[in-house]
Design an enzyme around this catalytic site. Structure first.
Site, short mmCIF file in Angstrom:
data_model
loop_
_atom_site.label_atom_id
_atom_site.label_comp_id
_atom_site.label_asym_id
_atom_site.label_seq_id
_atom_site.Cartn_x
_atom_site.Cartn_y
_atom_site.Cartn_z
N LYS A 219 -7.55 -3.10 -8.19
CA LYS A 219 -6.72 -4.19 -7.75
C LYS A 219 -6.94 -4.90 -6.44
O LYS A 219 -6.71 -5.93 -6.28
CB LYS A 219 -5.16 -3.60 -7.68
CG LYS A 219 -4.63 -3.11 -8.90
CD LYS A 219 -3.44 -2.27 -8.60
CE LYS A 219 -2.53 -2.26 -10.04
NZ LYS A 219 -1.12 -1.45 -9.78
N LYS B 268 8.66 -2.04 -10.42
CA LYS B 268 9.43 -1.46 -9.57
C LYS B 268 9.31 -2.06 -8.04
O LYS B 268 10.37 -2.31 -7.23
CB LYS B 268 8.70 -0.12 -9.30
CG LYS B 268 9.65 0.90 -8.33
CD LYS B 268 8.71 2.32 -8.36
CE LYS B 268 8.58 3.01 -9.37
NZ LYS B 268 7.87 4.31 -9.37
N GLU C 198 -3.67 9.84 -16.46
CA GLU C 198 -3.62 9.18 -15.06
C GLU C 198 -2.96 10.43 -14.36
O GLU C 198 -3.17 10.41 -13.06
CB GLU C 198 -2.77 8.12 -15.23
CG GLU C 198 -2.22 7.17 -14.00
CD GLU C 198 -1.60 5.82 -14.13
OE1 GLU C 198 -2.31 4.75 -14.37
OE2 GLU C 198 -0.49 6.09 -14.08
N HIS D 294 -10.81 8.12 -41.68
CA HIS D 294 -11.72 7.28 -42.16
C HIS D 294 -12.45 6.71 -40.88
O HIS D 294 -12.99 5.57 -41.10
CB HIS D 294 -11.12 6.44 -42.94
CG HIS D 294 -10.73 7.03 -44.20
ND1 HIS D 294 -11.42 7.14 -45.41
CD2 HIS D 294 -9.37 7.32 -44.68
CE1 HIS D 294 -10.65 7.71 -46.32
NE2 HIS D 294 -9.29 7.80 -45.66
N GLU E 9 -0.07 -8.59 -12.28
CA GLU E 9 -0.16 -8.98 -13.66
C GLU E 9 1.28 -9.36 -14.40
O GLU E 9 1.53 -10.26 -15.02
CB GLU E 9 -0.58 -7.77 -14.64
CG GLU E 9 -1.96 -7.23 -14.32
CD GLU E 9 -2.16 -6.47 -13.53
OE1 GLU E 9 -3.05 -5.32 -13.23
OE2 GLU E 9 -1.24 -6.08 -12.36
N GLY F 57 5.73 5.67 -13.49
CA GLY F 57 5.55 4.63 -14.44
C GLY F 57 5.36 5.43 -15.77
O GLY F 57 6.19 5.06 -16.68
N ARG F 58 4.57 6.28 -15.94
CA ARG F 58 3.99 6.84 -17.17
C ARG F 58 5.15 8.06 -17.55
O ARG F 58 5.27 8.45 -18.73
CB ARG F 58 2.62 7.44 -16.92
CG ARG F 58 2.71 8.73 -15.55
CD ARG F 58 1.19 8.95 -15.49
NE ARG F 58 1.05 9.63 -14.52
CZ ARG F 58 0.94 9.35 -13.07
NH1 ARG F 58 1.17 8.11 -12.93
NH2 ARG F 58 0.65 10.32 -12.36
#
Length: 526
Positions: free
Chosen positions: A502, A212, A356, A387, A218, A269-270
């Site tokens: 960050k 954005k 978040e 399992h 990253e 973002g999410r």
């Protein structure tokens, strides 16, 4: 006028804690259990249904939950949100992800723009670009068609779109909608990018850079990694890359990219899978028609979430029951358990979305709250989870509520009959059995084989995981998280918790450290 109060300031919440506890070992046994399943359910979009008979609720508790919804003004707060109020108080922003798939209320204007028109315009541009790629109008330097798309992004730019792609990959192949294989690079660990690049032909790949701000460390690092690989292969990166970014970022209008598609600050973002962040990769992978079907499922579910009656509003009811489990019954976590391999990454996406959003300890005014808020979210698809961690779910010291998802049909249309039943029937038999095993348990004099039961669960059931069903599922959980944030009086739409690390990482890379931070940096070879 909506009032934003802490949960424990609400009269209906105080009353809720005075109810007796529902014993599922009795309530779900025999004919009473059958009656509950037929009674305790709510409709969802795309033909799905939310069943909550195996939750620790009864008519009295549900009545009090409805009173809580009314006193907390859940419906009117949602209405305020989709009509363009500044709901994100931390960043003083509107919250508009619902607008990417439909107009629930009146026109919303921000930054001098009709935001619904802005989002649909980006979708049209993405659709036109994808069509040109699919039709061979946009090709590589040798005139060859692109066959692969790779998304470069992190957090919500990766988790949601990746989960949505995997959810529809087999469906698209079965239904003749599979256009391009999609892969994702998110981790700044160079092994992530190298691993993806080692499985593709870069010359026939389009890379989508998603940032954005255009400054995400990253993501830009991985972009440089990819550009270096393209250069070493004798390829012009500008002929292989597109950007999804904001109109004001350095990536917009940059000749380094074939095209740029835009998002804005009003979609976190999410919550961005139905925006250009998910739209570009999903439209290239499956075609814009499939992405449009996905949006329609989300929009249909949003309309149900706007309903005022919790008993016919699955997202609101799910949220209310979740708050009852967290704040009255004291359960610390929730497990999301899709009995569909296509939803293998859906729990990871919900983990970010929920934790978040509601992993906060201060209210919307920045004041500390003195009650539990968002639960720990985890999960894996069935039957693998059985399992793995189901041992703790069945016999551990903590009771963890469960959210199952199941379908009557698989996506591939392939199956085999063994020992009198198909693979799909075996899968469905397992989820049905688990619901009852968790609820009713099993008495045994051997304490090692004793199951106490009384472990609550819900299940969403649909016919098949289609684009519409996936959109409805996504909307259901987005709106559930939103309603729970309203109940806890949180700002669910910022994420300050990701910022401190960050800042410290930048100090480490600049060698501006001392004490233990410097020592750890040296141990890690920095």
């Amino acid at each position: 006028m909506n009032q934003w109060k802490n949960l424990n300031e609400l009269t209906s919440y105080q009353k809720l804690g005075q109810n007796g506890r529902v014993d599922l070992t009795c309530a779900m046994a025999g004919e009473e259990g059958t009656v509950r399943v037929k009674k305790y359910n709510a409709p969802m979009a795309a033909g799905m249904t939310y069943y909550y008979a195996a939750k620790q609720v009864d008519d009295a508790i549900l009545k009090d939950l409805c009173a809580l919804a009314e006193e907390a003004q859940l419906a009117s707060k949602f209405e305020e949100l989709y009509n363009g109020a500044v709901i994100n108080t931390g960043e003083k922003r509107l919250v508009l992800h619902h607008l990417t798939r439909g107009q629930l209320g009146g026109a919303v204007n921000a930054d001098g723009t009709d935001k619904r028109a802005f989002y649909t315009e980006q979708q049209r541009k993405i659709a036109a670009f994808a069509k040109k790629v699919h039709d061979g109008e946009i090709v590589n330097e040798k005139g060859e068609a692109f066959t692969t798309v790779v998304q470069i992004g992190i957090g919500g730019s990766d988790l949601g779109p990746r989960a949505m792609y995997l959810a529809l990959e087999n469906w698209a192949k079965k239904n003749g909608c599979f256009k391009m294989e999609a892969k994702f690079i998110s981790n700044v660990d160079p092994d992530d990018a190298a691993g993806v690049l080692g499985t593709i032909d870069p010359s026939r790949t389009i890379f989508i850079l998603v940032s954005k701000s255009g400054t995400t460390l990253e993501t830009l690092t991985n972009e440089s990694f990819v550009k270096e690989a393209l250069k070493n292969a004798g390829l012009d990166a500008s002929k292989h890359m597109i950007a999804v970014t904001s109109e004001t970022s350095p990536l917009a209008g940059n000749s380094d990219y074939l095209a740029a598609f835009f998002m804005d600050d009003f979609i976190g973002g999410r919550f961005s899978s139905t925006s250009s962040v998910g739209g570009a990769v999903l439209s290239l992978a499956f075609g814009p028609e499939v992405f449009d079907r996905f949006l329609r499922g989300a929009a249909e579910e949003d309309k149900l979430a706007a309903g005022k009656d919790p008993m016919t509003n699955a997202a609101m009811l799910d949220a209310l029951i979740g708050v009852y489990e967290r704040n009255v019954l004291g359960y610390p976590a929730t497990a999301v358990l899709p009995y569909s391999q296509a939803l293998s990454r859906f729990p990871a996406h919900l983990q970010q979305m929920d934790m978040e959003s509601n992993g906060k300890s201060v209210n919307r005014r920045g004041e500390a709250v003195d009650y539990p808020t968002g639960p720990i979210i985890f999960g894996e698809p069935g039957t693998n989870g059985q399992h793995s961690f189901y041992q703790l779910l069945h016999q551990g010291t903590d009771i963890i509520p469960l959210q199952f998802i199941g379908f009557n049909e698989n996506q591939a249309g392939m199956d085999v009959t063994i020992q009198g039943s198909t693979s799909q029937q075996k899968l469905s038999a397992n989820v049905a059995a688990q619901i009852m095993a968790f609820a009713c348990g099993k008495q045994d004099e051997n304490r090692n084989k004793h199951f106490a039961g009384n472990r609550p669960s819900s299940i969403i059931i649909g016919k098949q995981l289609t684009p519409e069903a996936l959109g409805a599922l996504l909307s259901h959980f987005e709106n559930k998280v939103m309603f729970q944030g309203f109940l806890w009086n949180l700002n669910s739409f910022d994420q300050e918790g990701v910022q401190l690390g960050k800042i410290l990482a930048k100090r480490v890379l600049a060698h501006e450290t001392d004490g233990a931070l410097n020592t750890f940096s040296e141990l890690l070879g920095i």
